[in-house]
Design a protein around this motif. Structure first.
Motif, mmCIF file in Angstrom:
data_model
loop_
_atom_site.group_PDB
_atom_site.id
_atom_site.type_symbol
_atom_site.label_atom_id
_atom_site.label_comp_id
_atom_site.label_asym_id
_atom_site.label_seq_id
_atom_site.Cartn_x
_atom_site.Cartn_y
_atom_site.Cartn_z
ATOM 1 N N LEU A 191 0.755 -1.299 0.003
ATOM 2 C CA LEU A 191 0.093 0.203 -0.148
ATOM 3 C C LEU A 191 1.019 1.292 -0.062
ATOM 4 C CD1 LEU A 191 -3.148 0.815 0.245
ATOM 5 C CD2 LEU A 191 -2.629 1.167 2.616
ATOM 6 N N ALA A 192 1.885 1.418 0.789
ATOM 7 C CA ALA A 192 2.912 2.224 0.950
ATOM 8 C C ALA A 192 3.566 2.625 -0.548
ATOM 9 C CB ALA A 192 3.862 1.994 1.698
ATOM 10 N N SER A 193 3.909 1.549 -1.249
ATOM 11 C CA SER A 193 4.475 1.704 -2.505
ATOM 12 C C SER A 193 3.801 2.498 -3.475
ATOM 13 C CB SER A 193 5.142 0.452 -3.034
ATOM 14 O OG SER A 193 3.962 -0.465 -3.465
ATOM 15 N N ILE A 194 2.320 2.000 -3.365
ATOM 16 C CA ILE A 194 1.421 2.652 -4.271
ATOM 17 C C ILE A 194 1.112 4.064 -3.950
ATOM 18 C CG2 ILE A 194 -0.978 2.268 -5.349
ATOM 19 C CD1 ILE A 194 -0.680 -0.826 -4.890
ATOM 20 N N LEU A 195 0.717 4.191 -2.591
ATOM 21 C CA LEU A 195 0.657 5.698 -2.333
ATOM 22 C C LEU A 195 1.767 6.411 -2.432
ATOM 23 C CD1 LEU A 195 -1.447 5.193 1.207
ATOM 24 C CD2 LEU A 195 -2.351 6.109 -1.038
ATOM 25 N N GLY A 196 3.042 6.078 -2.103
ATOM 26 C CA GLY A 196 4.212 6.693 -2.115
ATOM 27 C C GLY A 196 4.439 7.087 -3.674
ATOM 28 N N SER A 197 3.819 6.441 -4.561
ATOM 29 C CA SER A 197 4.291 6.802 -5.933
ATOM 30 C C SER A 197 3.359 8.160 -6.170
ATOM 31 C CB SER A 197 4.105 5.820 -6.958
ATOM 32 O OG SER A 197 2.774 5.166 -7.170
ATOM 33 N N PHE A 198 1.958 8.090 -5.669
ATOM 34 C CA PHE A 198 1.026 9.306 -6.155
ATOM 35 C C PHE A 198 1.718 10.467 -5.406
ATOM 36 C CE2 PHE A 198 -2.264 5.839 -6.774
ATOM 37 C CZ PHE A 198 -2.431 6.170 -7.974
ATOM 38 N N PHE A 199 2.079 10.210 -4.299
ATOM 39 C CA PHE A 199 2.785 11.483 -3.229
ATOM 40 C C PHE A 199 4.002 12.217 -4.241
ATOM 41 C CE2 PHE A 199 1.190 11.674 1.077
ATOM 42 C CZ PHE A 199 0.064 10.786 0.906
ATOM 43 N N ASP A 200 4.649 10.993 -4.826
ATOM 44 C CA ASP A 200 5.898 11.315 -5.596
ATOM 45 C C ASP A 200 5.334 12.421 -6.746
ATOM 46 O OD1 ASP A 200 8.446 10.921 -4.898
ATOM 47 O OD2 ASP A 200 8.686 8.918 -6.069
ATOM 48 N N ILE A 201 4.433 12.043 -7.422
ATOM 49 C CA ILE A 201 3.862 12.905 -8.524
ATOM 50 C C ILE A 201 3.414 14.071 -7.981
ATOM 51 C CG2 ILE A 201 1.983 12.965 -10.143
ATOM 52 C CD1 ILE A 201 2.332 9.864 -10.391
ATOM 53 N N PHE A 202 2.760 14.248 -6.845
ATOM 54 C CA PHE A 202 2.457 15.499 -6.254
ATOM 55 C C PHE A 202 3.447 16.286 -5.959
ATOM 56 C CE2 PHE A 202 0.642 17.735 -2.343
ATOM 57 C CZ PHE A 202 -0.290 18.114 -3.181
ATOM 58 N N VAL A 203 4.673 15.648 -5.425
ATOM 59 C CA VAL A 203 5.670 16.696 -5.009
ATOM 60 C C VAL A 203 6.414 16.970 -6.197
ATOM 61 C CG1 VAL A 203 7.918 16.314 -4.073
ATOM 62 C CG2 VAL A 203 6.069 15.655 -2.978
ATOM 63 N N ARG A 204 6.427 16.406 -7.220
ATOM 64 C CA ARG A 204 7.080 16.757 -8.106
ATOM 65 C C ARG A 204 6.294 18.145 -8.928
ATOM 66 N NH1 ARG A 204 9.857 11.542 -10.727
ATOM 67 N NH2 ARG A 204 10.892 11.060 -8.886
ATOM 68 N N HIS A 205 5.054 18.070 -8.863
ATOM 69 C CA HIS A 205 4.104 19.322 -9.193
ATOM 70 C C HIS A 205 4.388 20.507 -8.393
ATOM 71 C CE1 HIS A 205 2.189 17.137 -12.470
ATOM 72 N NE2 HIS A 205 1.754 16.392 -11.780
ATOM 73 N N ILE A 206 4.738 20.221 -7.204
ATOM 74 C CA ILE A 206 4.932 21.304 -6.324
ATOM 75 C C ILE A 206 6.117 21.902 -6.784
ATOM 76 C CG2 ILE A 206 5.316 22.016 -3.932
ATOM 77 C CD1 ILE A 206 3.340 19.861 -3.041
ATOM 78 N N ASN A 207 7.109 20.773 -7.193
ATOM 79 C CA ASN A 207 8.497 21.498 -7.365
ATOM 80 C C ASN A 207 8.447 22.100 -8.797
ATOM 81 O OD1 ASN A 207 9.517 20.203 -5.177
ATOM 82 N ND2 ASN A 207 10.437 18.573 -6.190
ATOM 83 N N GLU A 208 7.486 21.673 -9.609
ATOM 84 C CA GLU A 208 7.257 22.659 -10.919
ATOM 85 C C GLU A 208 6.910 23.885 -10.690
ATOM 86 O OE1 GLU A 208 5.376 19.767 -13.645
ATOM 87 O OE2 GLU A 208 4.328 21.513 -14.380
ATOM 88 N N GLN A 209 5.979 24.100 -9.570
ATOM 89 C CA GLN A 209 5.780 25.609 -9.025
ATOM 90 C C GLN A 209 6.956 26.602 -8.613
ATOM 91 O OE1 GLN A 209 2.605 26.714 -9.939
ATOM 92 N NE2 GLN A 209 2.194 24.701 -10.653
ATOM 93 N N LEU A 210 7.728 25.584 -7.955
ATOM 94 C CA LEU A 210 8.671 26.510 -7.472
ATOM 95 C C LEU A 210 9.905 26.801 -8.587
ATOM 96 C CD1 LEU A 210 10.033 24.140 -4.492
ATOM 97 C CD2 LEU A 210 8.959 26.104 -4.156
ATOM 98 N N TYR A 211 9.760 26.077 -9.667
ATOM 99 C CA TYR A 211 10.564 26.242 -10.857
ATOM 100 C C TYR A 211 10.114 27.535 -11.608
ATOM 101 C CZ TYR A 211 12.910 26.023 -15.480
ATOM 102 O OH TYR A 211 13.731 26.279 -16.499
ATOM 103 N N TYR A 212 8.566 27.409 -11.797
ATOM 104 C CA TYR A 212 8.071 28.663 -12.391
ATOM 105 C C TYR A 212 8.317 30.105 -11.711
ATOM 106 C CZ TYR A 212 5.456 25.593 -15.168
ATOM 107 O OH TYR A 212 5.098 24.413 -15.955
ATOM 108 N N ARG A 213 8.569 29.801 -10.107
ATOM 109 C CA ARG A 213 8.864 30.980 -9.449
ATOM 110 C C ARG A 213 10.087 31.486 -9.561
ATOM 111 N NH1 ARG A 213 5.758 32.440 -4.897
ATOM 112 N NH2 ARG A 213 3.697 31.193 -4.804
ATOM 113 N N PHE A 214 11.142 30.511 -9.701
ATOM 114 C CA PHE A 214 12.500 30.878 -10.233
ATOM 115 C C PHE A 214 12.592 31.537 -11.549
ATOM 116 C CE2 PHE A 214 15.605 29.339 -13.009
ATOM 117 C CZ PHE A 214 16.796 29.899 -12.384
ATOM 118 N N LEU A 215 11.734 31.159 -12.398
ATOM 119 C CA LEU A 215 11.645 31.712 -13.618
ATOM 120 C C LEU A 215 11.376 33.157 -13.630
ATOM 121 C CD1 LEU A 215 10.116 29.235 -16.230
ATOM 122 C CD2 LEU A 215 12.706 29.759 -15.964
ATOM 123 N N ARG A 216 10.655 33.689 -12.490
ATOM 124 C CA ARG A 216 10.114 34.877 -12.351
ATOM 125 C C ARG A 216 11.108 35.587 -11.710
ATOM 126 N NH1 ARG A 216 4.717 32.662 -12.003
ATOM 127 N NH2 ARG A 216 4.826 32.538 -9.652
#
Lengths: 231, 214
Positions: free
Chosen positions: B103-128
């Motif tokens: 269960l942790a391995s399945i949930l963990g991969s969803f959380f991974d995707i979520f965190v990478r989307h948050i990091n994407e927002q950090l990247y957009y902030r860096f671009l500004r």
């Protein structure tokens, strides 16, 4: 051209944080800029930020080879647009080589070694894994910077050297030997005949590229069946 | 160890997955050793870690792929074992530990995707705002840490609340070992079966045979 000891140390530590801000859109872009800026003179930071703010993704242990070459190019005053092109080519080549060498060959082989020794002799297994794995990958991280800096964009040819191909072959053979040895972790009174059909089914799943999630679900169902029968 | 302590330790170990260093500390067998050592039973820690390691041996994080979270599974499985042992049962049910890990391995991969989307927002902030490169880059460590903390704390809390049936250990262990070793052999053959390494596989198998016969 020499990188210098203190700059190498700085770059080495910076490379440990390459993937902090990994994202789908830019992947390791921020990590790449952070690494390159760590080794580059302050007056070149603006040029770097202007021209090398690119999508970047390579194998984390191989980043040193690219950063080393980038530093050399900027210090020699090469055209930043050309540097950008080289970065794009270099990252893909080192990503592919690194994934095959580390993720697909060295790491699983050493993990198999850790599993077999660990289940038989305890803590020696994990310790051997940590020692061997880190010696190899830390060497690549550190050597990558100095080799990339020395050879510039020719560094890409290092992937075809005997050192690389031999290392891969050696670990492939070690891995294959250890796969054959894995059943020895079972106890002698276990019903070992089940290994053949189950192993075959799992192998078929893997060869048919069935998603790992589905394989896990299959195991999940097997466990539930066992759980119900067990109770 | 308390649930909070275990989650904190697990989240720190999980930083090794990609945020810091990638020294291999987060690999299930190593994480299991650390958790087992700190919980006073290193052999069981290695055993549970090795089980999860065998399952996820061919889990390759290549390119944009987000494979099931092997590291999260190892930590969640091992931590759950020691939580159950501490509060609940003399010999925790290994199959439940296994289910928690999967269960942790399945949930963990969803959380991974979520965190990478948050990091994407950090990247957009860096671009500004170019000048804040270091801030946005290192904020990624915080997002990774929080990912581990949320995942593990939630799973450990559930394990702590629920009560699970006890199954005879021998049935439990033999069944699990057979499944896991089969999957590990399949993983290994998938990774290493080439013309030139085939003989080494046979030599290894013969050594195993000799071990069982002698």
């Amino acid at each position: 051209m020499h990188l210098g000891f203190f700059r190498l140390i700085k770059l080495f530590f910076a490379s440990l944080f390459l993937q902090c801000s990994w994202s789908f859109y830019s992947m390791q872009s921020l990590g790449f800029l952070f690494n390159a800026m760590t080794g580059l003179d302050k007056n070149k930071h603006d040029t770097l930020l202007q021209y090398s703010r690119v999508f970047f993704n390579t194998h984390p242990y191989m980043v040193g080879y690219i950063i080393g070459a980038v530093l050399r190019a900027y210090e020699k005053g090469e055209d930043p647009k050309e540097v950008k092109k080289y970065i794009m080519v270099g990252q893909a080549a080192f990503a592919s080589a690194g994934d095959t060498l580390f993720w697909q060959t060295i790491r699983p082989a050493l993990l198999l070694l850790a599993i077999i020794i660990g289940l038989k002799y305890g803590i020696a297994g994990p310790l051997i894994f940590l020692f061997l794995y880190n010696v190899i990958h830390l060497y690549h991280r550190a050597y990558g910077f100095s080799a990339g800096y020395k050879q510039g964009w020719d560094i890409i040819y290092i992937l075809k050297t005997k050192k690389f191909t031999m290392t891969q072959k050696l670990f492939e053979e070690l891995g294959a030997f250890l796969v054959g040895l894995v059943p020895s972790v079972l106890q002698k009174n276990y019903n070992l005949l089940f290994l053949i059909p189950l192993g075959g089914i799992f192998l078929l799943f893997l060869w048919k590229k069935i998603a790992p999630m589905l394989i896990l679900t299959f195991i999940f169902i097997l466990i539930i069946i066992n759980l119900l029968l067990g109770i | 160890m308390t649930i909070l302590g275990l989650s904190l330790l697990g989240a720190i170990i999980l930083l090794d997955k990609y945020a810091i260093g990638e020294f291999g500390i987060s690999q299930p067998i190593i994480a299991g050793t650390i958790i087992g050592g700190l919980s006073g039973d290193i052999r069981t820690g290695i055993f549970i870690g090795a089980l999860f390691q065998m399952i996820f041996l061919a889990n390759l994080p290549i390119g944009r792929d987000v494979p099931p979270d092997a590291q999260g599974a190892g930590i969640a499985g091992c931590g759950s074992y020691f939580i159950l042992k501490q509060i609940n049962q003399a010999e925790p049910n290994l199959i439940i530990i296994f289910l928690v890990g999967i269960l942790a391995s399945i949930l963990g991969s969803f959380f991974d995707i979520f965190v990478r989307h948050i990091n994407e927002q950090l990247y957009y902030r860096f671009l500004r705002n170019n000048s804040r490169l270091y801030l946005y880059h290192f904020l990624g460590i915080l997002t990774s840490f929080l990912r581990g903390m949320v995942l593990l704390l939630a799973l450990f809390a559930i394990v702590n609340i629920l009560r699970f049936p006890i199954i005879t250990e021998s049935v439990n262990k033999e069944f699990l070992m057979i499944i896991v070793v089969s999957l590990s052999i399949a993983n290994g053959i998938y990774l290493y079966l080439r013309k030139q390494s085939f003989y080494f596989l046979i030599i290894g198998a013969l050594c195993t045979l000799a071990f069982f016969v002698l």
